[in-house]
Design a protein around this motif. Structure first.
Motif, short mmCIF file in Angstrom:
data_model
loop_
_atom_site.label_atom_id
_atom_site.label_comp_id
_atom_site.label_asym_id
_atom_site.label_seq_id
_atom_site.Cartn_x
_atom_site.Cartn_y
_atom_site.Cartn_z
N LEU A 55 0.84 -1.21 0.11
CA LEU A 55 0.15 0.10 0.05
C LEU A 55 0.83 1.21 0.04
O LEU A 55 1.48 1.59 0.98
CB LEU A 55 -0.81 -0.02 1.37
N GLY A 56 0.79 1.88 -1.04
CA GLY A 56 1.93 3.10 -1.47
C GLY A 56 3.05 2.73 -2.26
O GLY A 56 3.80 1.87 -1.91
N VAL A 111 -0.52 -3.66 -6.11
CA VAL A 111 -0.20 -2.43 -5.35
C VAL A 111 -1.53 -1.61 -5.12
O VAL A 111 -2.51 -1.68 -6.13
CB VAL A 111 0.64 -1.66 -6.41
N CYS A 112 -1.48 -0.62 -4.04
CA CYS A 112 -2.68 0.16 -3.89
C CYS A 112 -2.19 1.35 -3.70
O CYS A 112 -1.29 1.70 -3.02
CB CYS A 112 -3.38 -0.26 -2.57
N GLU A 113 -2.82 2.40 -4.51
CA GLU A 113 -2.22 3.61 -4.65
C GLU A 113 -3.53 4.56 -4.44
O GLU A 113 -4.81 4.34 -4.63
CB GLU A 113 -1.53 3.86 -5.93
N GLY A 157 7.75 2.10 -1.56
CA GLY A 157 6.95 0.98 -1.88
C GLY A 157 7.31 0.37 -3.03
O GLY A 157 7.30 -0.70 -3.25
N ARG A 158 7.96 1.24 -3.96
CA ARG A 158 8.80 0.66 -5.16
C ARG A 158 9.50 -0.65 -4.89
O ARG A 158 9.61 -1.67 -5.42
CB ARG A 158 9.33 1.57 -5.87
N THR A 172 2.17 -1.52 4.57
CA THR A 172 1.82 -0.34 4.38
C THR A 172 2.96 0.49 4.33
O THR A 172 3.93 0.40 5.23
CB THR A 172 0.75 0.25 5.67
N VAL A 173 3.10 1.45 3.31
CA VAL A 173 4.32 2.33 3.41
C VAL A 173 3.90 3.60 2.59
O VAL A 173 4.44 4.04 1.73
CB VAL A 173 5.54 1.48 2.62
#
Ligand SMILES: NC(=O)c1ccc[n+]([C@@H]2O[C@H](COP(=O)([O-])OP(=O)(O)OC[C@H]3O[C@@H](n4cnc5c(N)ncnc54)[C@H](O)[C@@H]3O)[C@@H](O)[C@H]2O)c1
Length: 295
Positions: free
Chosen positions: A93-94, A115-117, A99-100, A148-149
């Motif tokens: 998440l992020g 991935v959630c953005e 996150g990458r 989460t990040v």
């Protein structure tokens, strides 16, 4: 003066001893969240000295965030759980700098990465990198491991926990322990909470069990050893040169958050390359002219 957390600089120095902050030549800041706070302080007109944004130096974004956090976050999750990641669905998440790195390393370990953005550009980049992109509510149903990040709060909360599979693992690599809504998780744990491994608390949601790592604290620090030395050397070198810059050219910059001069970034990367025994090319005089002339 180098402080590692903007909250300290902002709250301790500026809130309690603004006159001391006024006398400082400046500071250097390592974290995304720290810079957010310092910029907020500046917006309010309360920042009294220049800050060099080490966190936004090119070397920092690539090495520290992507490679350092990417690897050490996976390291923390593996040390805490001993999970086999291959074949699992791993939700990041992020998809920012950190996150990458987490997404890439999870993919490298054989996981299917989702991935959630909230940012369309970051989401598009993730999609074009070959990651599946989903809203968090849908990812909640699919994931085996969640990280989460984002730097935000309440990123995973009640409605997400309610949809998660039995055995899902929850970890946070963003700044601080607010990205996971732990009050909501506790509220849902009608079957109680028990420690199943030294860094794993299992929340029983009436039959479905969710495993929280390191109490939701930054997992690469709490369950592993943080960034490897071979990444921190680059960061600390940028801090040292940035601090030197503030001392050698005192009062040249006004109060505010300023970029680290690009030449310092290049110097640190040059030294790191030399330490690795890697040589690179230089522009010829003709190439230099071509790239700097207008016609
Ligand atoms: N664990 C570590 O060692 C470590 C290292 C570097 C940074 N950090 C922390 O990680 C966090 C992220 O840092 P970064 O440099 O990657 O920041 P960033 O701004 O580059 O990336 C954050 C990303 O999260 C996205 N985002 C924000 N809210 C979201 C939400 N609710 N759902 C989904 N996506 C959301 C943003 O659009 C952005 O793309 C910060 O808190 C930073 O301090 C931790």
């Amino acid at each position: 003066v180098t402080l590692d957390d903007g909250a300290d600089l902002a709250s301790v120095l500026h809130a309690t001893r603004p006159e001391a902050a006024e006398r400082m030549l400046g500071g250097t800041e390592e974290t995304t969240t720290g810079l957010l706070r310092l910029r907020a302080l500046h917006e309010e007109g309360r920042l009294r000295c220049p800050i060099l944004a080490v966190n936004e130096a090119r070397t920092e974004r690539v090495f520290n965030d992507r490679f350092g956090t990417g690897q050490s976050t996976l390291d923390g999750i593996l040390r805490a759980t001993n999970l086999l990641l291959a074949g699992r669905t791993f939700v990041v998440l992020g998809y920012g700098n950190t996150g990458r790195g987490v997404a890439q390393r999870a993919r490298g370990a054989g996981a299917s990465v989702v991935v959630c953005e909230i940012d369309p550009v970051a989401a598009l980049e993730a999609r074009m990198e070959g990651f599946e992109v989903l809203p968090a509510l849908r990812a909640a149903e699919r994931g085996d491991v969640f990280v989460t990040v984002t730097g935000g709060r309440g990123v995973l909360r009640r409605e997400h926990f309610e949809r998660m599979k039995d055995g899902a693992v929850l970890a946070n690599a963003g700044h601080f322990d607010v990205e996971l809504d732990l009050d909501a998780l506790r509220g849902l744990a009608t079957g109680g909470v028990r420690r199943v491994r030294p860094l794993v608390e299992q929340y029983d949601l009436g039959g479905r069990r969710l495993n929280l790592l390191a109490g939701g604290r930054v997992v690469n620090l709490a369950a592993a050893e943080g960034h490897p030395a071979a990444v921190m050397d680059v960061s600390f070198a940028v801090h040292a040169l940035a601090a030197e810059e503030l001392v050698v050219h005192p009062r040249e910059l006004g109060p505010g958050v300023h970029p680290v001069p690009a030449r310092l970034d290049r110097e640190v990367a040059r030294l790191k390359l030399a330490s690795l025994g890697v040589e690179i090319d230089e522009l010829t005089a003709e190439q230099e002219r071509y790239l700097t002339s207008w016609g």
